[in-house]
Design a protein around this motif. Structure first.
Motif, mmCIF file in Angstrom:
data_model
loop_
_atom_site.group_PDB
_atom_site.id
_atom_site.type_symbol
_atom_site.label_atom_id
_atom_site.label_comp_id
_atom_site.label_asym_id
_atom_site.label_seq_id
_atom_site.Cartn_x
_atom_site.Cartn_y
_atom_site.Cartn_z
ATOM 1 N N ARG A 32 2.208 4.129 1.932
ATOM 2 C CA ARG A 32 3.070 2.968 2.189
ATOM 3 C C ARG A 32 3.973 3.231 3.387
ATOM 4 N N THR A 33 4.641 2.178 3.856
ATOM 5 C CA THR A 33 5.533 2.335 5.015
ATOM 6 C C THR A 33 6.670 3.310 4.744
ATOM 7 N N ASN A 65 -2.094 -0.453 4.835
ATOM 8 C CA ASN A 65 -1.684 0.951 4.941
ATOM 9 C C ASN A 65 -2.615 1.740 5.858
#
Length: 157
Positions: A32-33, A65
């Motif tokens: 994820r970020t 992602n």
């Protein structure tokens, strides 16, 4: 009930690919970020180049992602919880329509283990749905493993 000894079996690439081809279920791990893992249960196949292939949609978190950070981990699972499993790591690429259509045909063959009754219909469905495909080039892998107890805790019969 007798305790099972956990196993770790080192395999070469050909043995790994045979193992992966014998299964259909897995978990894809992307990032994820915020750096946390994103886990996605998936159905998969192995293509002719020995890549793990996963059919998906461009809006899915796994795709977003991977477009940002193409490193992926993947765990191949059996049908039962206690079955052997293996983790592979590699670099992923995402293909969208129209480039994804023929790789999705190969994915279908690999994941379903059979031919589709109408390939023209299948191809059109992939275009209509806007399907994407994830291909993971395997760069490293762990042993094929099973769960259980350390050997020191298993009584001899």
């Amino acid at each position: 009930m007798a305790r099972q000894i956990a196993t770790n079996t080192t395999v070469d690439r050909d043995e790994l690919l045979d193992f992966l081809r014998s299964r259909r279920n897995g978990v894809l791990v992307t990032t994820r970020t915020d750096g946390c893992p994103q886990l996605s249960p998936v159905t998969y196949g192995v293509d002719g180049e020995g890549r793990v292939v996963i059919s998906t949609y461009p809006e899915r978190a796994k795709v977003r992602n991977l477009r940002r950070r193409p490193q992926a981990s993947f765990v191949s699972l059996g049908d039962d919880f206690g079955d052997a499993w293996v983790q592979v790591d590699g670099t992923a690429e995402v293909l969208d329509v129209p480039e994804s259509v023929e790789p999705l045909v190969e994915y279908y063959r690999a994941a379903a283990g059979k031919e589709h009754p109408d390939w023209d219909e299948y191809r059109q469905a992939m275009v209509d749905q806007g399907k994407s495909i994830v291909r993971i080039t395997i760069e490293r892998w762990g042993p094929v493993a099973t769960g259980g107890f350390p050997a020191r805790l298993v009584e001899e019969d």
